[in-house]
Design a protein around this motif. Sequence first.
Motif, PDB file in Angstrom:
ATOM      1  N   SER A 265       0.673  -1.022   0.240  1.00 45.84           N
ATOM      2  CA  SER A 265       0.062   0.046   0.070  1.00 45.84           C
ATOM      3  C   SER A 265       0.641   1.293   0.005  1.00 45.84           C
ATOM      4  N   THR A 266       2.003   0.957   0.251  1.00 44.85           N
ATOM      5  CA  THR A 266       3.146   2.007  -0.103  1.00 44.85           C
ATOM      6  C   THR A 266       2.855   3.025  -1.105  1.00 44.85           C
ATOM      7  N   VAL A 267       3.286   4.228  -1.250  1.00 40.75           N
ATOM      8  CA  VAL A 267       3.088   5.295  -1.832  1.00 40.75           C
ATOM      9  C   VAL A 267       4.764   6.355  -1.816  1.00 40.75           C
ATOM     10  N   LEU A 268       5.404   5.985  -2.895  1.00 40.14           N
ATOM     11  CA  LEU A 268       6.583   6.972  -3.199  1.00 40.14           C
ATOM     12  C   LEU A 268       6.085   7.693  -3.935  1.00 40.14           C
ATOM     13  N   LYS A 269       6.828   9.131  -2.924  1.00 46.79           N
ATOM     14  CA  LYS A 269       6.397  10.359  -3.591  1.00 46.79           C
ATOM     15  C   LYS A 269       7.115  11.423  -4.586  1.00 46.79           C
ATOM     16  N   ARG A 270       6.956  12.255  -5.475  1.00 50.58           N
ATOM     17  CA  ARG A 270       7.955  12.786  -6.246  1.00 50.58           C
ATOM     18  C   ARG A 270       8.587  13.230  -5.381  1.00 50.58           C
ATOM     19  N   GLY A 271      10.403  13.845  -5.738  1.00 53.87           N
ATOM     20  CA  GLY A 271      11.224  13.486  -5.199  1.00 53.87           C
ATOM     21  C   GLY A 271      12.082  12.636  -3.890  1.00 53.87           C
ATOM     22  N   THR A 272      11.068  11.620  -3.674  1.00 49.28           N
ATOM     23  CA  THR A 272      11.939  10.486  -3.176  1.00 49.28           C
ATOM     24  C   THR A 272      13.564  10.582  -3.585  1.00 49.28           C
ATOM     25  N   VAL A 273      14.103  10.638  -2.989  1.00 41.52           N
ATOM     26  CA  VAL A 273      16.298   9.945  -3.468  1.00 41.52           C
ATOM     27  C   VAL A 273      16.387   8.115  -3.611  1.00 41.52           C
ATOM     28  N   VAL A 274      16.011   7.700  -3.974  1.00 40.06           N
ATOM     29  CA  VAL A 274      16.990   6.023  -4.515  1.00 40.06           C
ATOM     30  C   VAL A 274      18.884   6.370  -4.122  1.00 40.06           C
ATOM     31  N   ARG A 275      19.080   5.517  -3.222  1.00 43.97           N
ATOM     32  CA  ARG A 275      20.641   6.023  -3.458  1.00 43.97           C
ATOM     33  C   ARG A 275      21.246   4.207  -3.681  1.00 43.97           C
ATOM     34  N   GLY A 276      22.140   4.699  -3.926  1.00 40.73           N
ATOM     35  CA  GLY A 276      23.000   3.673  -4.308  1.00 40.73           C
ATOM     36  C   GLY A 276      22.953   2.665  -5.823  1.00 40.73           C
ATOM     37  N   ILE A 277      22.283   2.919  -6.847  1.00 38.25           N
ATOM     38  CA  ILE A 277      21.557   2.336  -7.873  1.00 38.25           C
ATOM     39  C   ILE A 277      22.701   1.097  -7.731  1.00 38.25           C
ATOM     40  N   HIS A 278      21.605   0.255  -8.677  1.00 37.86           N
ATOM     41  CA  HIS A 278      22.481  -1.059  -8.923  1.00 37.86           C
ATOM     42  C   HIS A 278      21.756  -1.598 -10.665  1.00 37.86           C
ATOM     43  N   LEU A 279      22.263  -1.106 -11.649  1.00 40.11           N
ATOM     44  CA  LEU A 279      22.360  -1.783 -12.640  1.00 40.11           C
ATOM     45  C   LEU A 279      21.629  -3.180 -13.081  1.00 40.11           C
TER      46      LEU A 279
ATOM     47  N   ASP B 175      20.794  -5.897 -16.070  1.00 43.68           N
ATOM     48  CA  ASP B 175      20.414  -6.012 -17.655  1.00 43.68           C
ATOM     49  C   ASP B 175      19.619  -5.566 -18.727  1.00 43.68           C
ATOM     50  N   ASP B 176      18.662  -4.766 -18.508  1.00 44.33           N
ATOM     51  CA  ASP B 176      17.781  -4.263 -19.584  1.00 44.33           C
ATOM     52  C   ASP B 176      17.642  -2.577 -18.852  1.00 44.33           C
ATOM     53  N   PRO B 177      18.388  -2.206 -19.803  1.00 43.23           N
ATOM     54  CA  PRO B 177      18.802  -0.199 -19.315  1.00 43.23           C
ATOM     55  C   PRO B 177      18.146   0.616 -19.478  1.00 43.23           C
ATOM     56  N   GLU B 178      16.547  -0.163 -19.407  1.00 45.20           N
ATOM     57  CA  GLU B 178      15.107   0.354 -18.683  1.00 45.20           C
ATOM     58  C   GLU B 178      14.894   0.696 -17.586  1.00 45.20           C
ATOM     59  N   GLU B 179      15.564   0.057 -16.700  1.00 47.36           N
ATOM     60  CA  GLU B 179      15.217  -0.839 -15.185  1.00 47.36           C
ATOM     61  C   GLU B 179      16.211  -0.397 -14.762  1.00 47.36           C
ATOM     62  N   ILE B 180      16.616  -0.754 -13.121  1.00 47.16           N
ATOM     63  CA  ILE B 180      17.316  -0.212 -11.823  1.00 47.16           C
ATOM     64  C   ILE B 180      16.756  -0.217 -10.571  1.00 47.16           C
ATOM     65  N   GLU B 181      17.781  -0.983 -10.364  1.00 48.80           N
ATOM     66  CA  GLU B 181      16.934  -1.504  -8.770  1.00 48.80           C
ATOM     67  C   GLU B 181      17.541  -0.517  -7.654  1.00 48.80           C
ATOM     68  N   GLY B 182      17.087  -0.670  -6.510  1.00 54.05           N
ATOM     69  CA  GLY B 182      17.911   0.513  -5.419  1.00 54.05           C
ATOM     70  C   GLY B 182      16.937   0.165  -4.421  1.00 54.05           C
ATOM     71  N   ARG B 183      16.567   0.875  -3.598  1.00 57.16           N
ATOM     72  CA  ARG B 183      16.712   0.906  -2.324  1.00 57.16           C
ATOM     73  C   ARG B 183      16.106   2.578  -1.697  1.00 57.16           C
ATOM     74  N   THR B 184      15.223   2.356  -0.979  1.00 55.95           N
ATOM     75  CA  THR B 184      14.484   3.592  -0.240  1.00 55.95           C
ATOM     76  C   THR B 184      13.978   3.735   1.472  1.00 55.95           C
ATOM     77  N   ASP B 185      14.422   4.365   1.855  1.00 55.41           N
ATOM     78  CA  ASP B 185      13.731   4.136   3.424  1.00 55.41           C
ATOM     79  C   ASP B 185      13.054   2.914   3.579  1.00 55.41           C
ATOM     80  N   LYS B 186      11.864   2.763   3.207  1.00 57.15           N
ATOM     81  CA  LYS B 186      10.608   2.694   3.520  1.00 57.15           C
ATOM     82  C   LYS B 186      10.390   1.404   2.759  1.00 57.15           C
ATOM     83  N   VAL B 187      11.296   1.010   1.920  1.00 57.25           N
ATOM     84  CA  VAL B 187      10.918   0.145   0.686  1.00 57.25           C
ATOM     85  C   VAL B 187      13.074  -1.040   0.420  1.00 57.25           C
TER      86      VAL B 187
END
Length: 71
Positions: free
Chosen positions: A30-44, A46-58
């Motif tokens: 039921s979580t909504v990530l708001k506009r302006g949320t920072v995702v730190r330390g992304i992981h690329l 195999d798909d150039p259209e997607e990244i993996e990441g983490r926030t404080d909530k998820v």
Amino acid sequence: MSETRDCNGAILNEGDNVTLIKDLKVKGSSTVLKRGTVVRGIHLTDDPEEIEGRTDKVKGLVLKTCFLKKA
């Protein structure tokens, strides 16, 4: 492997920080990530259209690059 780019065309690299440009609902939660949320330390993926990441909530998010801009 092709380059991963954000919504403005900036090249994203492993470990970059990105910001959401739109409110996003998290599937399976039921979580909504708001506009302006920072995702730190992304992981690329195999798909150039997607990244993996983490926030404080998820942890373990997979995000489309069209909703991100480089922080």
